[in-house]
Design an enzyme around this catalytic site. Structure first.
Site, mmCIF file in Angstrom:
data_model
loop_
_atom_site.group_PDB
_atom_site.id
_atom_site.type_symbol
_atom_site.label_atom_id
_atom_site.label_comp_id
_atom_site.label_asym_id
_atom_site.label_seq_id
_atom_site.Cartn_x
_atom_site.Cartn_y
_atom_site.Cartn_z
ATOM 1 C CG HIS A 147 48.060 -24.277 -18.354
ATOM 2 N ND1 HIS A 147 49.289 -24.676 -17.890
ATOM 3 C CD2 HIS A 147 47.814 -23.080 -17.757
ATOM 4 C CE1 HIS A 147 49.763 -23.770 -17.058
ATOM 5 N NE2 HIS A 147 48.885 -22.785 -16.951
ATOM 6 C CG ASP A 224 44.468 -29.001 -16.714
ATOM 7 O OD1 ASP A 224 44.033 -28.636 -15.610
ATOM 8 O OD2 ASP A 224 45.230 -28.302 -17.406
ATOM 9 C CD GLN A 227 41.681 -21.873 -14.470
ATOM 10 O OE1 GLN A 227 40.767 -21.320 -13.863
ATOM 11 N NE2 GLN A 227 42.935 -21.518 -14.315
ATOM 12 C CE LYS A 250 45.419 -22.722 -11.591
ATOM 13 N NZ LYS A 250 45.932 -21.384 -11.911
ATOM 14 C CB CYS A 388 50.523 -20.977 -19.128
ATOM 15 S SG CYS A 388 51.561 -20.181 -17.922
HETATM 16 C C1 PLP Z 1 44.019 -25.132 -17.211
HETATM 17 C C2 PLP Z 1 45.219 -25.119 -16.299
HETATM 18 N N1 PLP Z 1 45.963 -26.219 -16.195
HETATM 19 C C3 PLP Z 1 47.025 -26.283 -15.388
HETATM 20 C C4 PLP Z 1 47.413 -25.196 -14.647
HETATM 21 C C5 PLP Z 1 48.608 -25.304 -13.756
HETATM 22 O O1 PLP Z 1 48.212 -25.210 -12.423
HETATM 23 P P1 PLP Z 1 49.307 -25.069 -11.280
HETATM 24 O O2 PLP Z 1 50.165 -23.901 -11.645
HETATM 25 O O3 PLP Z 1 48.497 -24.825 -10.049
HETATM 26 O O4 PLP Z 1 50.059 -26.338 -11.235
HETATM 27 C C6 PLP Z 1 46.685 -24.010 -14.744
HETATM 28 C C7 PLP Z 1 47.108 -22.805 -14.021
HETATM 29 O O5 PLP Z 1 46.799 -21.701 -14.377
HETATM 30 C C8 PLP Z 1 45.552 -23.981 -15.584
HETATM 31 O O6 PLP Z 1 44.812 -22.869 -15.708
#
Ligand code: PLP
Length: 430
Positions: A147, A224, A227, A250, A388
């Site tokens: 991401h 990270d 998900q 999430k 993203c």
């Molecule tokens: C794999 C992954 N990493 C990071 C993020 C960022 O999360 P947040 O917007 O809650 O900070 C997301 C959000 O869609 C994501 O899917």
């Protein structure tokens, strides 16, 4: 992945049946859906089918009530008042830290840092490494499925500090190419930063293997987990990762709060992220003594109400059982994959052997955005775009995908509605 859904349940066609999970309590989806009032509405005259859970998931009534109760009865700032409301608010807030510790099986409660979300947690680690531990020419290894939140902070460091960003490639199924990944781990590698689960492909990365390979070379691993946390049981001690990040929103909790887990030694080693109230023990104009971890990283008034709501979300998923959730979603994913694969001209992007309940797809001759618009008219909410993850789109040679992402409150009937809406879009746009 997770526990087995019984054959009987697997065989049942459509509907929100009570699915029996491995002989334990039935997973009663109809009953679960009653806890999510938002699902019970019509959109453009059709019953809502919410399949955008990877962007954000819906909140059970217990989460909404917990946040509301805080504002109705306990609203005060934390950690600094001697009065009753402040003590109550502080207790409730700190109770959530213990719940997160339990959720992740962290060794110590002070290893749980509250932040705004995964993005902030990743930036916190990048900033700390960048300011204290990285020198020009040092390398950070990520993967091709990251991401933007796990790409851009490293690019900022590349521009400011002259570090080198190495990207491990993936195969056509969307799996990490192991040999290539291992080849990137060298004497200059100072950190590996990887997604546990891809938000586009659904791929579950082999995290234990990644951590073992990195640790064999004395390289720490940042994960990270945005998900992964809604779908998998996370055990940071078993994974042995050095940092793990996630977002409440999430995981069926409110927006505006997230978690950075860090091993004690790493949290001690990193410098503070922001300066301000709560992160200090003593301040004079000559010098500041920082607070102990985790408070060293928690400057300013946090999102107290949302954090308390997050605690209720953890209670909710824990009561359902993450193994049960995983088993149910696995069944749903198999069903959706089978049904979507039967649609002429539809190509699924991301066919890893280990997948969480996310399906990205494209349809020949139809732009995902147009597809999403027609699906919306049918009451079906999916996400379209680059999610993203623009470099990943380039890897698969597409500008965008359509993405259906599932939660434990989704049903086979809703998968059928998705497929029906896709067929309708093909008639209209194809
Ligand atoms: C794999 C992954 N990493 C990071 C993020 C960022 O999360 P947040 O917007 O809650 O900070 C997301 C959000 O869609 C994501 O899917």
């Amino acid at each position: 992945m997770a526990s087995a859904v019984t054959q009987e349940a697997l065989g049942r066609a459509g509907g929100a049946a009570a699915v029996s999970i491995g002989g334990a309590e039935p997973f009663d989806v109809e009953r679960i859906r009653q806890d999510f009032p938002i699902l019970n509405q019509r959109v453009h005259g059709k019953p809502l089918v919410y399949l955008d859970n990877a962007a954000t998931s819906q909140k059970p009534i217990s989460v909404i009530n917990a946040e509301r109760d805080f504002y109705l009865h306990d609203c005060a700032n934390i950690h600094r008042g001697v009065h009753e409301l402040s003590e109550r608010a502080t207790r409730k807030y700190e109770d959530v830290r213990a719940k997160v510790q339990h959720l992740l099986n962290a060794r110590e409660v002070h290893e749980i840092v509250f932040v705004r979300g995964t993005t902030e947690a990743l930036n916190l680690v990048a900033s700390g490494f960048g300011r204290k531990l990285l020198r020009p020419g040092d390398e950070v290894v990520i993967t091709a499925m990251e991401h933007h939140s796990n790409i851009v902070p490293w690019q900022i460091l590349r521009d400011e500090k002259g570090i080198v960003l190495r990207v491990a490639p993936i195969n056509d199924a969307g799996e990490l190419i192991w040999e290539e990944f291992e080849r990137l781990l060298g004497p200059r590698t100072k950190l590996v930063s990887v997604a546990h689960v891809s938000n586009v492909l659904g791929t579950i990365n082999p995290l234990k293997r990644i951590v073992a390979a990195a640790h064999a070379r004395n390289i720490p691993v940042l994960v990270d987990g945005a998900q992964a946390a809604p779908h998998l049981r996370i055990d940071v001690q078993d994974l042995d990762c050095d940092f793990y990040t996630l977002s409440s929103h999430k995981l069926f909790g409110p927006t505006g709060v997230g978690v950075l887990y860090g091993k004690t030694s790493w949290l001690e080693a990193l410098p503070p992220y922001q300066g301000g109230g709560d992160m200090i023990r003593a301040v004079s104009f000559e010098k500041t003594i920082y607070n102990v971890i985790p408070y060293k990283f928690e400057a300013g008034t946090p999102n107290i109400g949302a954090t308390i709501g997050f605690g209720a979300a953890i209670d909710y998923v824990s009561a359902l059982g993450l193994e049960n959730i995983g088993g149910y979603e696995h069944d749903l994913l198999s069903y959706a994959t089978r049904r979507l694969s039967q649609v002429n001209g539809l190509r699924i992007i991301g066919t890893a052997r280990e997948k969480a309940a996310v399906i990205s797809f494209v349809i020949a001759g139809i732009h995902p955005h147009d597809l999403g618009t027609v699906l919306d008219q049918e009451g079906v909410a999916i996400r379209t775009g680059h999610h993203c993850a623009e470099p990943l789109m380039n890897r698969f040679g597409v500008p965008a995908t359509a993405r259906a992402s599932f939660a434990f409150y989704n049903t086979r009937e809703e998968v059928d509605r998705l497929v029906g809406a896709v067929e309708r879009a093909k008639e209209l746009l194809g």
